[in-house]
Design an enzyme around this catalytic site. Structure first.
Site, PDB file in Angstrom:
ATOM      1  N   ASP A 221      -5.981  -6.463 -48.186  1.00 39.33           N
ATOM      2  CA  ASP A 221      -5.338  -5.886 -49.373  1.00 39.33           C
ATOM      3  C   ASP A 221      -4.673  -4.584 -48.951  1.00 39.33           C
ATOM      4  OD1 ASP A 221      -4.665  -4.646 -51.754  1.00 39.33           O
ATOM      5  OD2 ASP A 221      -6.688  -4.673 -52.592  1.00 39.33           O
TER       6      ASP A 221
ATOM      7  N   ASP B 239      -9.697 -12.426 -59.016  1.00 37.05           N
ATOM      8  CA  ASP B 239     -10.236 -11.525 -57.992  1.00 37.05           C
ATOM      9  C   ASP B 239     -11.045 -10.452 -58.695  1.00 37.05           C
ATOM     10  OD1 ASP B 239      -8.267  -8.918 -58.092  1.00 37.05           O
ATOM     11  OD2 ASP B 239      -7.091 -10.755 -58.338  1.00 37.05           O
TER      12      ASP B 239
ATOM     13  N   GLU C 284      -1.863  -1.977 -50.087  1.00 37.57           N
ATOM     14  CA  GLU C 284      -1.062  -1.577 -51.238  1.00 37.57           C
ATOM     15  C   GLU C 284      -0.954  -0.057 -51.282  1.00 37.57           C
ATOM     16  OE1 GLU C 284      -3.427  -1.760 -55.122  1.00 37.57           O
ATOM     17  OE2 GLU C 284      -4.358  -3.406 -53.974  1.00 37.57           O
TER      18      GLU C 284
END
Length: 274
Positions: free
Chosen positions: A162, A73, A164
């Site tokens: 994503d 990534d 986080e």
């Protein structure tokens, strides 16, 4: 100052200048960067090393036998990527950061996204979520409109949420556990309505427990991308019985973040096809 230390300092300055240049390019393209935020410094897993430092170590290849397909990534942090070298090193898929919040798109996105495709990889896009800025639907639409969509061409993977640790403030973005679950659900349902696919959810067990209360309701539809830098994936968040992707190191060759797809290359193509 020793010569080696001087070189390191100069490199650090150059990285900051490059990052600011990227931010300027994005702003010129019509984006709306938030004051005090540096989205070019955030990528998939960039906050994990700070909050979970005990597992941020490279993993020997012999420890990864159970997983099959190698991937990477990338974000603007990597700039121009040597995709041919990655392909020759065994990398078969790539995810590229497209957007953050509702104010930033990666100025390298096009060349990274198309470059991985041109090298023969299966590719996809991811969105770095900032739930304190705007709603889930707002960010899902922003993501889809700036490269995060999906097409049934057999080489495009569904987009990734994503989610986080907050790089700008409180870990859970100032949201209660139930409010965070609602935000993720709203993003997911909007993304599916736009693309026909549920997004993959990237997270860590620790963050998921702390910020969603280990909510178990996404496992039926949303594939899991687990971040854990260790010899095995370890514990899985509630609701999932396995991880689809595993980010196993932030210190891999050529680019730092390396991942494993939990299956064969043929199954990865099926996932891309839908």
């Amino acid at each position: 100052m020793p010569a080696r230390a001087t070189v390191r300092c100069l490199l650090a300055v150059l990285l900051v200048v490059a990052a600011l240049a990227g931010a300027t390019t994005t702003a010129a393209a019509g984006e709306h960067p938030r004051p005090g935020r540096h989205p070019e410094l955030n990528w998939m897993g960039s906050t994990v090393r700070k909050h979970e430092p005990g597992v941020a170590v490279p993993v020997p290849a012999t420890a990864l036998a159970a997983a099959s397909v190698e991937g990477v990534d990338v974000s603007s942090h990597q700039g121009n990527v040597n995709w041919s070298a990655l392909k020759n090193d065994g990398v078969r898929f790539a995810y590229v950061k497209a957007t953050e919040g509702n104010y930033y798109s990666n100025p390298y996105f096009g060349r990274q996204y198309n470059g991985s495709y041109g090298a023969g990889m299966i590719r996809g896009a991811y969105h770095f979520a900032t739930p304190d800025d705007s709603s889930g639907p707002t960010q899902a639409n922003y993501f889809v409109n700036r490269g995060g969509g999906w097409s049934r061409d057999g080489r495009t993977l569904p987009g990734v949420l994503d989610i986080e640790y907050n790089p700008y403030g409180s870990t859970c973005y100032g949201k209660s556990k139930s409010a965070m679950v609602s935000w993720i659900r709203d993003f997911s349902t909007t993304y599916r309505s736009r693309t026909g696919r549920y997004p993959v959810i990237y997270t860590t067990v620790n963050w998921w427990k702390q910020c969603t209360g280990n909510y178990s309701g996404f496992g039926a539809n949303n594939p899991l991308w687990l971040a854990r830098y260790g010899s095995t994936p370890g514990e899985i968040p509630a609701g999932w019985s396995y991880q689809t992707f595993w980010q196993y190191t932030s210190e891999g060759p050529i680019v730092g973040d390396h991942n494993k797809f939990n299956g064969t290359y043929e199954r990865l193509k099926v996932m891309a096809t839908g």
